[in-house]
Design an enzyme around this catalytic site. Sequence first.
Site, mmCIF file in Angstrom:
data_model
loop_
_atom_site.group_PDB
_atom_site.id
_atom_site.type_symbol
_atom_site.label_atom_id
_atom_site.label_comp_id
_atom_site.label_asym_id
_atom_site.label_seq_id
_atom_site.Cartn_x
_atom_site.Cartn_y
_atom_site.Cartn_z
ATOM 1 N N HIS A 137 0.913 -1.318 0.016
ATOM 2 C CA HIS A 137 -0.183 -0.075 0.048
ATOM 3 C C HIS A 137 0.771 1.352 -0.117
ATOM 4 C CE1 HIS A 137 0.908 0.669 4.391
ATOM 5 N NE2 HIS A 137 0.380 -0.369 4.700
ATOM 6 N N CYS A 157 2.805 -4.766 6.903
ATOM 7 C CA CYS A 157 2.380 -4.739 5.356
ATOM 8 C C CYS A 157 3.782 -3.997 4.725
ATOM 9 C CB CYS A 157 1.532 -3.575 4.865
ATOM 10 S SG CYS A 157 -0.044 -4.104 5.594
#
Length: 182
Positions: A137, A157
């Site tokens: 992301h 992430c």
Amino acid sequence: MKKLARLFSALSALCLLAAAWAMLAPQRPAPVPRVPPLTAPLTGPVDHIVIHKSARRMTAFRDDRPVKTYRIALGFAPRGDKRQQGDGRTPEGRFTINRVNPDSAYHLSLGLDYPRPQDRARAAALGVDPGGDIFIHGQPNVRPDGEVLPGDWTAGCIALTDAEIRELYAAARIGTTVEILP
């Protein structure tokens, strides 16, 4: 004894001549391999992504050829494979992009199929929650576009700049494989 000295002198002279010839002879440069620039804008689809956690690098591939490399940020405790929810580690292994989120709280995001069955089994054996929601992301939406958080700051992430995730988001598809290496 004189013959041995003459032989040694002759061999020494030959060695000097060979060295001088090697230095004066024209040298052909070694061929330079043609590698596409990995910083040029990414155009077209990608079919595989490789993440090297220790180098903080992610490379996108098309037809087994690298087409773009990015600098990345990881979970706040990136060493080792993810074991459980909240450990701050980025998982390791082979994954697939299984969802996209245009309304992500982190600009745009590409979801990975973590936890896989083996991750769930390992966590169950340890009596812990394996965690989930692992994405590639951008930066948090509360920050201005172009501002980048320093260091490893995610919960597990893989983070890019907003411009980079826009580029990758347009090129990756559901089913794109992602290999995360230590």
